[in-house]
Design an enzyme around this catalytic site. Structure first.
Site, mmCIF file in Angstrom:
data_model
loop_
_atom_site.group_PDB
_atom_site.id
_atom_site.type_symbol
_atom_site.label_atom_id
_atom_site.label_comp_id
_atom_site.label_asym_id
_atom_site.label_seq_id
_atom_site.Cartn_x
_atom_site.Cartn_y
_atom_site.Cartn_z
ATOM 1 N N ASP A 16 35.393 -22.169 -1.856
ATOM 2 C CA ASP A 16 36.085 -23.267 -1.128
ATOM 3 C C ASP A 16 35.074 -24.206 -0.805
ATOM 4 O O ASP A 16 35.377 -24.594 0.602
ATOM 5 C CB ASP A 16 37.113 -22.564 -0.139
ATOM 6 N N GLU A 189 48.327 -25.683 -2.260
ATOM 7 C CA GLU A 189 47.181 -25.466 -1.274
ATOM 8 C C GLU A 189 46.319 -26.336 -1.165
ATOM 9 O O GLU A 189 46.302 -27.573 -1.832
ATOM 10 C CB GLU A 189 46.569 -24.408 -1.637
#
Length: 214
Positions: A16, A189
């Protein structure tokens, strides 16, 4: 002479990545999940050579990992720079999830220097996960996050929500607005907002989830 960058530029466990440029310096923040200290920060001058310079969450007052299970903890930190300081938004996933339900406490921390010290967390809602902060050029700030829809037989995505954040008061203000309902691909997301040449751009990640999940 053409230079080739050898992947991965960050070796090991660095999911991420959230990157920001400040002058001639590049910084990447990455998820740490149930591992402590939380949120690694790497620095580079050339996008090729990176070194670990700090951890954002290094005190238990910022992040108590007691009882954290596998794949819980810190999700998808969003690193930005504005007003002469660094900002990091993150979610802390723990006992808030179970069955179809997930409403994760989200927070923002700041530091004048990338190496810290970083502030105590300020709550920015319990919508879903992957919060980020957008700094508009009029001085206003907005929190973006996804809404987790826990109803059975849905794809669990309820939209991307945006709400103004008052940095001086350290709290969300006004009403949240659902600005994007997603597409046929399913769960959306990691919302990030950018502004260029007078236009606002919302960037998200999408992945199909089964609509029959129980």
């Amino acid at each position: 002479m053409t230079q080739t960058i050898q992947n991965p530029v960050l070796k090991g466990f660095n999911p991420d990545p959230s990157i920001v440029r400040v002058g001639d310096d590049y910084y990447i923040a990455t998820s740490t999940f149930e591992w402590f200290p939380g949120i690694q920060i790497h620095h580079s001058k050339d996008l090729v050579n990176w070194r670990l310079v700090s951890h954002v969450l290094s005190r238990t007052s910022q992040l108590d990992m007691t009882g954290m299970d596998n794949s819980e903890g810190v999700y998808a930190p969003a690193l930005t720079y504005a007003d002469g300081k660094f900002w990091v938004c993150f979610s802390n996933v723990h006992s808030c999830r179970g069955g179809n339900w997930m409403a994760t406490p989200s927070f923002v921390v700041t530091a004048d220097n990338i190496e810290g010290p970083w502030s105590e967390p300020t709550p920015i809602g319990n919508y879903g996960f992957d919060p980020s902060l957008f700094h508009d050029d009029d001085g206003k700030k907005y929190m973006l996050n996804m809404i987790w829809d826990g109803r059975a037989k849905t794809n669990f995505f309820g939209g991307i929500v945006m709400q103004e954040f008052d940095a001086e008061r350290g709290e969300l203000v006004g009403e949240p607005r659902n600005i994007f309902e997603g597409t046929y691909l399913g769960c959306t997301e990691g919302p990030q907002m950018l502004k260029k040449d007078g236009y606002y751009y919302l960037i998200t990640a999408e992945a199909a989830l089964s609509a029959t999940m129980q």
